[in-house]
Design a protein around this motif. Sequence first.
Motif, PDB file in Angstrom:
ATOM      1  N   ILE A  36       0.818  -1.217   0.000  1.00  0.00           N
ATOM      2  CA  ILE A  36       0.000   0.000   0.000  1.00  0.00           C
ATOM      3  C   ILE A  36       0.852   1.268   0.000  1.00  0.00           C
ATOM      4  N   GLU A  37       1.862   1.331   0.883  1.00  0.00           N
ATOM      5  CA  GLU A  37       2.647   2.556   1.010  1.00  0.00           C
ATOM      6  C   GLU A  37       3.801   2.626   0.006  1.00  0.00           C
ATOM      7  N   LEU A  38       4.678   1.645   0.041  1.00  0.00           N
ATOM      8  CA  LEU A  38       5.843   1.692  -0.846  1.00  0.00           C
ATOM      9  C   LEU A  38       5.467   1.555  -2.310  1.00  0.00           C
ATOM     10  N   ALA A  39       4.362   0.867  -2.597  1.00  0.00           N
ATOM     11  CA  ALA A  39       3.952   0.669  -3.994  1.00  0.00           C
ATOM     12  C   ALA A  39       3.604   1.980  -4.696  1.00  0.00           C
ATOM     13  N   LYS A  40       3.397   3.046  -3.930  1.00  0.00           N
ATOM     14  CA  LYS A  40       3.150   4.357  -4.539  1.00  0.00           C
ATOM     15  C   LYS A  40       4.417   4.893  -5.205  1.00  0.00           C
ATOM     16  N   TYR A  41       5.569   4.408  -4.740  1.00  0.00           N
ATOM     17  CA  TYR A  41       6.852   4.928  -5.219  1.00  0.00           C
ATOM     18  C   TYR A  41       7.751   3.851  -5.823  1.00  0.00           C
ATOM     19  N   PHE A  42       7.482   2.582  -5.479  1.00  0.00           N
ATOM     20  CA  PHE A  42       8.285   1.476  -5.991  1.00  0.00           C
ATOM     21  C   PHE A  42       7.475   0.674  -6.999  1.00  0.00           C
ATOM     22  N   ASP A  43       8.110   0.330  -8.087  1.00  0.00           N
ATOM     23  CA  ASP A  43       7.515  -0.575  -9.073  1.00  0.00           C
ATOM     24  C   ASP A  43       7.993  -1.979  -8.727  1.00  0.00           C
ATOM     25  N   PHE A  44       7.186  -2.702  -7.947  1.00  0.00           N
ATOM     26  CA  PHE A  44       7.593  -4.006  -7.448  1.00  0.00           C
ATOM     27  C   PHE A  44       7.534  -5.078  -8.533  1.00  0.00           C
ATOM     28  N   GLU A  45       8.584  -5.879  -8.597  1.00  0.00           N
ATOM     29  CA  GLU A  45       8.631  -7.027  -9.500  1.00  0.00           C
ATOM     30  C   GLU A  45       8.712  -8.293  -8.637  1.00  0.00           C
ATOM     31  N   PRO A  46       7.611  -9.050  -8.528  1.00  0.00           N
ATOM     32  CA  PRO A  46       7.599 -10.202  -7.618  1.00  0.00           C
ATOM     33  C   PRO A  46       8.278 -11.443  -8.181  1.00  0.00           C
ATOM     34  N   THR A  47       8.862 -12.208  -7.265  1.00  0.00           N
ATOM     35  CA  THR A  47       9.472 -13.487  -7.607  1.00  0.00           C
ATOM     36  C   THR A  47       9.216 -14.460  -6.465  1.00  0.00           C
ATOM     37  N   CYS A  48       8.841 -15.685  -6.793  1.00  0.00           N
ATOM     38  CA  CYS A  48       8.772 -16.759  -5.801  1.00  0.00           C
ATOM     39  C   CYS A  48       9.643 -17.893  -6.318  1.00  0.00           C
ATOM     40  N   PRO A  49      10.842 -18.045  -5.781  1.00  0.00           N
ATOM     41  CA  PRO A  49      11.733 -19.089  -6.290  1.00  0.00           C
ATOM     42  C   PRO A  49      11.153 -20.498  -6.178  1.00  0.00           C
ATOM     43  N   GLU A  50      10.401 -20.751  -5.112  1.00  0.00           N
ATOM     44  CA  GLU A  50       9.861 -22.105  -4.919  1.00  0.00           C
ATOM     45  C   GLU A  50       8.823 -22.446  -5.985  1.00  0.00           C
ATOM     46  N   MET A  51       7.968 -21.482  -6.304  1.00  0.00           N
ATOM     47  CA  MET A  51       7.013 -21.708  -7.387  1.00  0.00           C
ATOM     48  C   MET A  51       7.737 -21.802  -8.728  1.00  0.00           C
ATOM     49  N   ALA A  52       8.787 -20.995  -8.875  1.00  0.00           N
ATOM     50  CA  ALA A  52       9.508 -20.943 -10.147  1.00  0.00           C
ATOM     51  C   ALA A  52      10.201 -22.262 -10.488  1.00  0.00           C
ATOM     52  N   ILE A  53      10.555 -23.035  -9.463  1.00  0.00           N
ATOM     53  CA  ILE A  53      11.211 -24.318  -9.753  1.00  0.00           C
ATOM     54  C   ILE A  53      10.189 -25.463  -9.789  1.00  0.00           C
ATOM     55  N   GLY A  54       8.898 -25.091  -9.804  1.00  0.00           N
ATOM     56  CA  GLY A  54       7.855 -26.075 -10.032  1.00  0.00           C
ATOM     57  C   GLY A  54       7.339 -26.801  -8.809  1.00  0.00           C
ATOM     58  N   MET A  55       7.515 -26.211  -7.620  1.00  0.00           N
ATOM     59  CA  MET A  55       7.071 -26.915  -6.420  1.00  0.00           C
ATOM     60  C   MET A  55       5.553 -26.866  -6.227  1.00  0.00           C
ATOM     61  N   GLY A  56       4.902 -25.845  -6.789  1.00  0.00           N
ATOM     62  CA  GLY A  56       3.450 -25.758  -6.687  1.00  0.00           C
ATOM     63  C   GLY A  56       2.980 -25.379  -5.292  1.00  0.00           C
ATOM     64  N   THR A  57       1.662 -25.238  -5.144  1.00  0.00           N
ATOM     65  CA  THR A  57       1.065 -24.906  -3.847  1.00  0.00           C
ATOM     66  C   THR A  57      -0.333 -25.511  -3.778  1.00  0.00           C
ATOM     67  N   PRO A  58      -0.727 -26.068  -2.637  1.00  0.00           N
ATOM     68  CA  PRO A  58       0.116 -26.270  -1.437  1.00  0.00           C
ATOM     69  C   PRO A  58       1.198 -27.303  -1.705  1.00  0.00           C
ATOM     70  N   ARG A  59       2.218 -27.319  -0.817  1.00  0.00           N
ATOM     71  CA  ARG A  59       3.359 -28.206  -1.013  1.00  0.00           C
ATOM     72  C   ARG A  59       3.961 -28.566   0.338  1.00  0.00           C
ATOM     73  N   LYS A  60       4.817 -29.541   0.306  1.00  0.00           N
ATOM     74  CA  LYS A  60       5.533 -29.888   1.525  1.00  0.00           C
ATOM     75  C   LYS A  60       6.459 -28.739   1.930  1.00  0.00           C
ATOM     76  N   THR A  61       6.624 -28.563   3.238  1.00  0.00           N
ATOM     77  CA  THR A  61       7.555 -27.533   3.709  1.00  0.00           C
ATOM     78  C   THR A  61       8.988 -27.971   3.426  1.00  0.00           C
ATOM     79  N   ILE A  62       9.853 -26.969   3.285  1.00  0.00           N
ATOM     80  CA  ILE A  62      11.270 -27.241   3.056  1.00  0.00           C
ATOM     81  C   ILE A  62      12.088 -26.544   4.132  1.00  0.00           C
ATOM     82  N   ARG A  63      13.342 -26.952   4.260  1.00  0.00           N
ATOM     83  CA  ARG A  63      14.216 -26.341   5.257  1.00  0.00           C
ATOM     84  C   ARG A  63      15.672 -26.468   4.813  1.00  0.00           C
ATOM     85  N   LEU A  64      16.526 -25.635   5.422  1.00  0.00           N
ATOM     86  CA  LEU A  64      17.955 -25.722   5.164  1.00  0.00           C
ATOM     87  C   LEU A  64      18.556 -26.811   6.040  1.00  0.00           C
ATOM     88  N   VAL A  65      19.405 -27.619   5.446  1.00  0.00           N
ATOM     89  CA  VAL A  65      20.045 -28.725   6.157  1.00  0.00           C
ATOM     90  C   VAL A  65      21.552 -28.637   5.934  1.00  0.00           C
TER      91      VAL A  65
END
Length: 319
Positions: A36-65
């Motif tokens: 709402i606030e920053l979008a008045k001044y920022f042109d946001f370009e969204p990215t979701c890496p998890e969706m981008a690699i084909g994980m879909g939603t809903p999906r199993k949770t992931i974690r760093l190991v």
Amino acid sequence: MNKFSSDKISVGISSCLLGEEVRYDGGHKQSRFCRIELAKYFDFEPTCPEMAIGMGTPRKTIRLVQQEDVISIQASDGSFDVTEKMQQYAKRRLPQLSHHSGYVVCAKSPSCGMERVSVYSPAKNNATKDGVGIFTAELMKAYPLLPVEEDGRLNDPVLRENFVNRVFAYHQWKKLEHEGFTVAKVQDFHAKYKYLLMAHHPAKYRELGPLLANISSNQDLEGFASYIKGFMEILKHNCSRKNHCNVLQHLQGYFKREITAQQREELAERIHEYREGLLPLLVPISLIQHYLREHPNHYVAKQAYLAPHPNELKLRYSL
């Protein structure tokens, strides 16, 4: 199209923070401040890496190991590993983000978190909170000067203003780069940001001058690179009340012959009250801006410190 032709600043963001339903549970993590606030001044370009690699939603949770010195990104139940997919995606995606002047990432995410992401040890099944999301780690490695911040930290007024300061300043630098560097332009840029740099870290500001003085010609790209590296490192430091007061007193000095003794006393009192936490930063700055309108001074008027971001964001109301 010229990437600087828009009135808005190009900023990357985790898709879930704009309200996109891309999280593991099919939900989102909308940041009202961003959307709402920053979008008045920022042109946001969204990215979701998890969706981008084909994980879909809903999906199993992931974690760093972590296994020995290697950190991977796996399903929480250990049923799959997407480390290579995430790294390959980052390698493809990151060159497309060079036009951004900032990036907002989702906190605690194993793909997007900026800091304190849980890292698990498979042998003990416990976690330390010293990790960085795989995608964001590659982002910060590829663009070390890029202002990056997490959504949760933007709830802190000091961190919020610090991030926005850095984005607007870095955007101005990138515009200079697009136009073509000259020593004169960079010197003017430095003069414009003098007092903002002093507010962030006065000692390091004094070290920055020699870097600028050593730039030998308009073709000295290494010199320009060293300068902006030092510049952005200074802005990473949060401003303190002490440093703000030091800057305010410097600016007050430009009006010592133009304003009355009563006005000088009033400004000094407002600065003191700000230092004591009785007034927000906006009050003494507004008074200086008032005197500047009555007694124009070109050097003071061009100082980014007085308005490093749009007043409508109200970032200095709570500082």
